[in-house]
Design a protein around this motif. Structure first.
Motif, mmCIF file in Angstrom:
data_model
loop_
_atom_site.group_PDB
_atom_site.id
_atom_site.type_symbol
_atom_site.label_atom_id
_atom_site.label_comp_id
_atom_site.label_asym_id
_atom_site.label_seq_id
_atom_site.Cartn_x
_atom_site.Cartn_y
_atom_site.Cartn_z
ATOM 1 N N MET A 157 -4.699 29.228 9.118
ATOM 2 C CA MET A 157 -4.647 28.735 7.755
ATOM 3 C C MET A 157 -3.459 29.380 7.028
ATOM 4 N N ARG A 158 -2.773 28.598 6.244
ATOM 5 C CA ARG A 158 -1.617 29.089 5.498
ATOM 6 C C ARG A 158 -2.069 29.991 4.353
ATOM 7 N N ASP A 159 -1.250 30.968 4.087
ATOM 8 C CA ASP A 159 -1.465 31.862 2.960
ATOM 9 C C ASP A 159 -1.054 31.113 1.697
ATOM 10 N N ARG A 160 -2.011 30.732 0.894
ATOM 11 C CA ARG A 160 -1.727 29.912 -0.293
ATOM 12 C C ARG A 160 -0.885 30.637 -1.341
ATOM 13 N N GLU A 161 -0.877 31.944 -1.317
ATOM 14 C CA GLU A 161 -0.108 32.703 -2.296
ATOM 15 C C GLU A 161 1.345 32.908 -1.865
ATOM 16 N N SER A 162 1.662 32.543 -0.617
ATOM 17 C CA SER A 162 3.024 32.796 -0.133
ATOM 18 C C SER A 162 4.071 32.044 -0.951
ATOM 19 N N ILE A 163 3.752 30.857 -1.426
ATOM 20 C CA ILE A 163 4.734 30.112 -2.221
ATOM 21 C C ILE A 163 5.086 30.867 -3.504
ATOM 22 N N ASN A 164 4.105 31.478 -4.138
ATOM 23 C CA ASN A 164 4.374 32.237 -5.360
ATOM 24 C C ASN A 164 5.186 33.495 -5.058
ATOM 25 N N ARG A 165 4.861 34.163 -3.954
ATOM 26 C CA ARG A 165 5.612 35.368 -3.596
ATOM 27 C C ARG A 165 7.054 35.025 -3.232
ATOM 28 N N ILE A 166 7.231 33.970 -2.423
ATOM 29 C CA ILE A 166 8.578 33.569 -2.006
ATOM 30 C C ILE A 166 9.390 33.092 -3.209
ATOM 31 N N ALA A 167 8.792 32.281 -4.067
ATOM 32 C CA ALA A 167 9.493 31.818 -5.268
ATOM 33 C C ALA A 167 9.857 32.991 -6.168
ATOM 34 N N GLY A 168 8.959 33.970 -6.264
ATOM 35 C CA GLY A 168 9.241 35.162 -7.066
ATOM 36 C C GLY A 168 10.400 35.960 -6.499
ATOM 37 N N LEU A 169 10.459 36.091 -5.175
ATOM 38 C CA LEU A 169 11.569 36.808 -4.550
ATOM 39 C C LEU A 169 12.888 36.078 -4.774
ATOM 40 N N ILE A 170 12.866 34.754 -4.625
ATOM 41 C CA ILE A 170 14.085 33.971 -4.864
ATOM 42 C C ILE A 170 14.535 34.126 -6.314
ATOM 43 N N THR A 171 13.602 34.124 -7.240
ATOM 44 C CA THR A 171 13.938 34.323 -8.653
ATOM 45 C C THR A 171 14.593 35.681 -8.867
ATOM 46 N N GLN A 172 14.022 36.726 -8.285
ATOM 47 C CA GLN A 172 14.583 38.070 -8.436
ATOM 48 C C GLN A 172 15.977 38.172 -7.815
ATOM 49 N N VAL A 186 16.340 26.574 13.285
ATOM 50 C CA VAL A 186 15.363 27.647 13.121
ATOM 51 C C VAL A 186 14.116 27.090 12.458
ATOM 52 N N PHE A 187 12.998 27.360 13.073
ATOM 53 C CA PHE A 187 11.718 27.026 12.481
ATOM 54 C C PHE A 187 11.023 28.353 12.215
ATOM 55 N N ALA A 188 11.144 28.815 10.992
ATOM 56 C CA ALA A 188 10.631 30.137 10.644
ATOM 57 C C ALA A 188 9.279 30.026 9.967
ATOM 58 N N LYS A 189 8.500 31.025 10.176
ATOM 59 C CA LYS A 189 7.227 31.135 9.473
ATOM 60 C C LYS A 189 7.497 31.707 8.096
ATOM 61 N N ASP A 190 6.619 31.383 7.161
ATOM 62 C CA ASP A 190 6.779 31.868 5.794
ATOM 63 C C ASP A 190 6.878 33.378 5.737
#
Length: 74
Positions: free
Chosen positions: A1-16, A49-53
């Motif tokens: 199952m995908r980590d549903r919070e990963s999108i928020n963490r990744i978007a936050g890192l990109i923002t920073q 490249v097919f990377a995991k989140d």
């Protein structure tokens, strides 16, 4: 199952990261991050490249830490 919070963490890192590199447009930033990630992962821009989140999130975290470290020395 995908980590549903990963999108928020990744978007936050990109923002920073973008805040540290405010001279780039959003698409320039995304292209640069993508290129850096692929080169780090494969050593070539010719490979797909097919990377995991979690792999990309780790890359972004390392990239952000390097930027912050570089900016503190400026």
């Amino acid at each position: 199952m995908r980590d549903r919070e990963s999108i928020n963490r990744i978007a936050g890192l990109i923002t920073q990261i973008w805040e540290q590199q405010h001279d780039k447009s959003f698409l320039q930033l995304i292209e640069a991050l993508k290129s850096d990630f692929i080169m780090q992962k494969t050593g070539s821009m010719e490979k797909e490249v097919f990377a995991k989140d979690d792999e990309f999130e780790r890359f972004l975290t390392e990239h952000l830490n390097e930027l912050i470290g570089d900016n503190q020395h400026d």
